[in-house]
Design an enzyme around this catalytic site. Structure first.
Site, mmCIF file in Angstrom:
data_model
loop_
_atom_site.group_PDB
_atom_site.id
_atom_site.type_symbol
_atom_site.label_atom_id
_atom_site.label_comp_id
_atom_site.label_asym_id
_atom_site.label_seq_id
_atom_site.Cartn_x
_atom_site.Cartn_y
_atom_site.Cartn_z
ATOM 1 N N HIS A 66 49.465 48.908 41.979
ATOM 2 C CA HIS A 66 49.198 47.465 41.791
ATOM 3 C C HIS A 66 49.805 46.962 40.476
ATOM 4 O O HIS A 66 49.169 47.019 39.420
ATOM 5 C CB HIS A 66 47.680 47.231 41.816
ATOM 6 C CG HIS A 66 47.308 45.784 41.973
ATOM 7 N ND1 HIS A 66 46.221 45.377 42.715
ATOM 8 C CD2 HIS A 66 47.872 44.653 41.492
ATOM 9 C CE1 HIS A 66 46.134 44.056 42.677
ATOM 10 N NE2 HIS A 66 47.121 43.599 41.940
ATOM 11 N N ASN A 110 53.682 38.075 44.684
ATOM 12 C CA ASN A 110 53.438 36.676 44.255
ATOM 13 C C ASN A 110 54.403 36.283 43.140
ATOM 14 O O ASN A 110 54.029 36.013 42.014
ATOM 15 C CB ASN A 110 51.982 36.487 43.812
ATOM 16 C CG ASN A 110 51.561 37.443 42.717
ATOM 17 O OD1 ASN A 110 52.027 38.576 42.647
ATOM 18 N ND2 ASN A 110 50.686 36.998 41.836
ATOM 19 N N LYS A 151 50.843 42.387 51.213
ATOM 20 C CA LYS A 151 49.730 41.960 50.366
ATOM 21 C C LYS A 151 49.208 40.645 50.902
ATOM 22 O O LYS A 151 49.972 39.719 51.156
ATOM 23 C CB LYS A 151 50.210 41.786 48.919
ATOM 24 C CG LYS A 151 49.197 41.149 47.963
ATOM 25 C CD LYS A 151 48.078 42.111 47.570
ATOM 26 C CE LYS A 151 47.030 41.490 46.638
ATOM 27 N NZ LYS A 151 47.397 41.492 45.229
ATOM 28 N N ASP A 153 46.723 46.896 37.993
ATOM 29 C CA ASP A 153 46.845 45.436 38.112
ATOM 30 C C ASP A 153 47.497 44.863 36.845
ATOM 31 O O ASP A 153 47.002 43.902 36.251
ATOM 32 C CB ASP A 153 45.498 44.759 38.403
ATOM 33 C CG ASP A 153 45.695 43.343 38.950
ATOM 34 O OD1 ASP A 153 46.860 42.912 39.076
ATOM 35 O OD2 ASP A 153 44.689 42.666 39.227
ATOM 36 N N PRO A 186 45.131 34.341 35.120
ATOM 37 C CA PRO A 186 44.321 35.564 35.155
ATOM 38 C C PRO A 186 45.162 36.839 35.065
ATOM 39 O O PRO A 186 46.261 36.891 35.603
ATOM 40 C CB PRO A 186 43.613 35.477 36.514
ATOM 41 C CG PRO A 186 44.527 34.654 37.357
ATOM 42 C CD PRO A 186 45.279 33.721 36.441
ATOM 43 N N GLY A 187 44.620 37.836 34.384
ATOM 44 C CA GLY A 187 45.290 39.132 34.291
ATOM 45 C C GLY A 187 45.871 39.359 32.916
ATOM 46 O O GLY A 187 45.996 38.421 32.120
HETATM 47 ZN ZN LIG Z 1 47.154 41.743 41.043
#
Ligand SMILES: [Zn+2]
Length: 447
Positions: free
Chosen positions: A61, A95, A146, A310, A329-330
């Site tokens: 990921h 994405n 995904k 991630d 986010p992330g």
């Molecule tokens: Zn992700």
């Protein structure tokens, strides 16, 4: 003829015991696992000084960005971060800009990666517009699809169970997994709407919107589709006890599912989120102590299949948006995930064998990454050397990633990957990247 390389005097797991041995490597493959006395002659020999020799780790990921998001990360910086962190194969999420969602956009993305990656890269695709296109995307080399349930990314209408069922059927025909970001859009959006109306703009409001039952609801919805289609489904970053219990129920009823947790959901709580502020904001967000305990419990019982990073780099400014609802986010994780887990191994919470199972063997098995994930004759020579005694402080300003911040910045850890070999070549040596971009290859789906 001498082989290319012999590494010797390391600790290798053979038949469930770590013994002093090494590897002979030729033309990018492992040709022998043996003690030094039984090794063929080699052009180069490296003494591993009793450190651990492990299969190169596979991160299922990662968001490597590049293309129109090169300002956040690109294939060379992202894969340098991977090599520094002991990861030899990254699975790249779709994405992107443009979204990876058909044969054409996948080819374009592969072209962007070719010649620039330092570690191996495999690609996810989002669902294409037409389900019939799914097999073409797989033929082009996507290893998995995904599905984002929080917002529309890709071609299949995420609110339509019928459309998803059709897509899952097609994916099942191709025998590749579907990985799901399980948070229910309708519940999430209605909660967010209410909170925005009352002018809420704080971390507690964000946690409220992304509540554990939003995760649970999405997991249960997908389990119904899996029941109907028997399509192998992998749940990404399960974060809450509610979501986890739903996944475990699905496993108990024999559904073909697997799941991953991230290192940050295992090691940070919502208390840390409030302490670090929005740089630690992620989707799903950091959870309560009880949620974390449930994840560790499942991990210790062998119910979690994979630990993944991630890795989700953004500009620092994007993490500091005025409105919490606009914060991206992330955060970057490729350079911290393995040291964080090694530190847990040193504390006795996990074993080296667990790390290898969760980040090499299971990823290779679940995502059909042939001849990877093990140290065995004939396998690709993706190998890391780990020093379990090395203590150091995580310093985000030194990251290879373009995103030079981390909620783990300043943490003291014990245990570090000190060499990373990719396809038989030494890419990272003692924190330095010493190979040329292009050492990494594109790994396609293998029938
Ligand atoms: Zn992700």
């Amino acid at each position: 003829m001498p082989v290319d390389l012999v590494i010797y005097n390391g600790k290798i797991n053979i038949n469930d015991a770590f013994i002093t041995a090494g590897l002979a490597i030729d033309e990018g493959r492992i040709v022998k696992v043996a003690k030094k006395t039984n090794m063929p002659s080699a052009s180069e020999e490296i003494d591993i000084n009793e450190h651990f020799i492990l299969p190169g780790l596979i991160d299922v990921h990662t968001h490597l960005r590049d293309q129109k998001q090169s300002y956040k990360e690109d294939f060379s910086t992202g894969t340098a971060a991977a090599a520094a962190g002991g990861i030899t194969l990254c699975l790249d999420m779709p994405n992107n800009e443009p979204v990876t969602m058909d044969a054409e956009s996948l080819k374009e993305r592969m072209r962007a990666a070719a010649g620039r990656a330092l570690v191996n890269v495999a690609f996810y695709s989002a669902f294409p517009r037409e389900s019939a296109e799914i097999s073409h995307v797989v033929d082009e080399g996507a290893v998995a699809f995904k599905l984002f349930l929080t917002k529309q990314i890709g071609g299949v209408e995420i609110d339509s169970d019928d459309a998803l069922e059709k897509a899952f059927h097609q994916v099942r025909q191709c025998d590749v997994p579907v990985a799901v970001h399980a948070e229910d859009r309708a519940s999430l959006e209605s909660a967010m709407k209410g909170l925005k109306q009352t002018k809420r703009n704080d971390i507690d409001a964000y946690l409220k919107a992304h509540s554990p039952d939003v995760e649970e609801k999405a997991v249960n919805r997908i389990l119904k589709l899996v029941e109907k289609t028997k399509s192998h489904t992998h749940f990404c970053h399960i974060s809450s006890k509610l979501g986890l219990d739903a996944v475990l129920d699905g496993k108990k009823s024999g559904l073909p599912i697997s799941c991953e947790v991230t290192a940050h959901h295992l090691m940070l709580s919502s208390v840390d989120l409030k302490r670090c502020g929005t740089i630690a904001l992620s989707d799903p967000p950091l959870r309560s102590k009880q949620d974390i305990e449930a994840l560790w419990e499942a991990l210790s019982q062998g119910s979690i299949d994979i630990i993944a990073s991630d890795h989700a780099p953004h500009l620092f400014e994007e993490k500091k948006a005025e409105s919490i609802w606009h914060v991206k986010p992330g955060f970057p994780n490729l350079e911290t995930i393995v040291p964080l887990i090694l530190a847990q191994i040193n504390k006795g919470r996990l074993t080296i064998a667990d790390l290898v199972r969760l980040m090499a063997e299971n990823p290779a098995k679940i995502f059909h990454l042939n001849e990877r994930g093990h140290l065995a004759k004939g396998y690709h020579a993706d190998v890391i050397i780990v020093d379990m005694h090395k203590e150091y402080k995580i310093n985000a300003s030194k990251f290879y990633s373009k995103a030079k911040y981390s909620p783990f910045d300043g943490w003291r850890v014990k245990g570090k990957p000190i060499k990373t070999f990719v396809n038989g070549r030494l890419v990272m040596d003692d924190s330095e990247i010493i190979a040329k971009p292009g050492t990494g290859q594109i790994v396609g789906w293998a029938r």
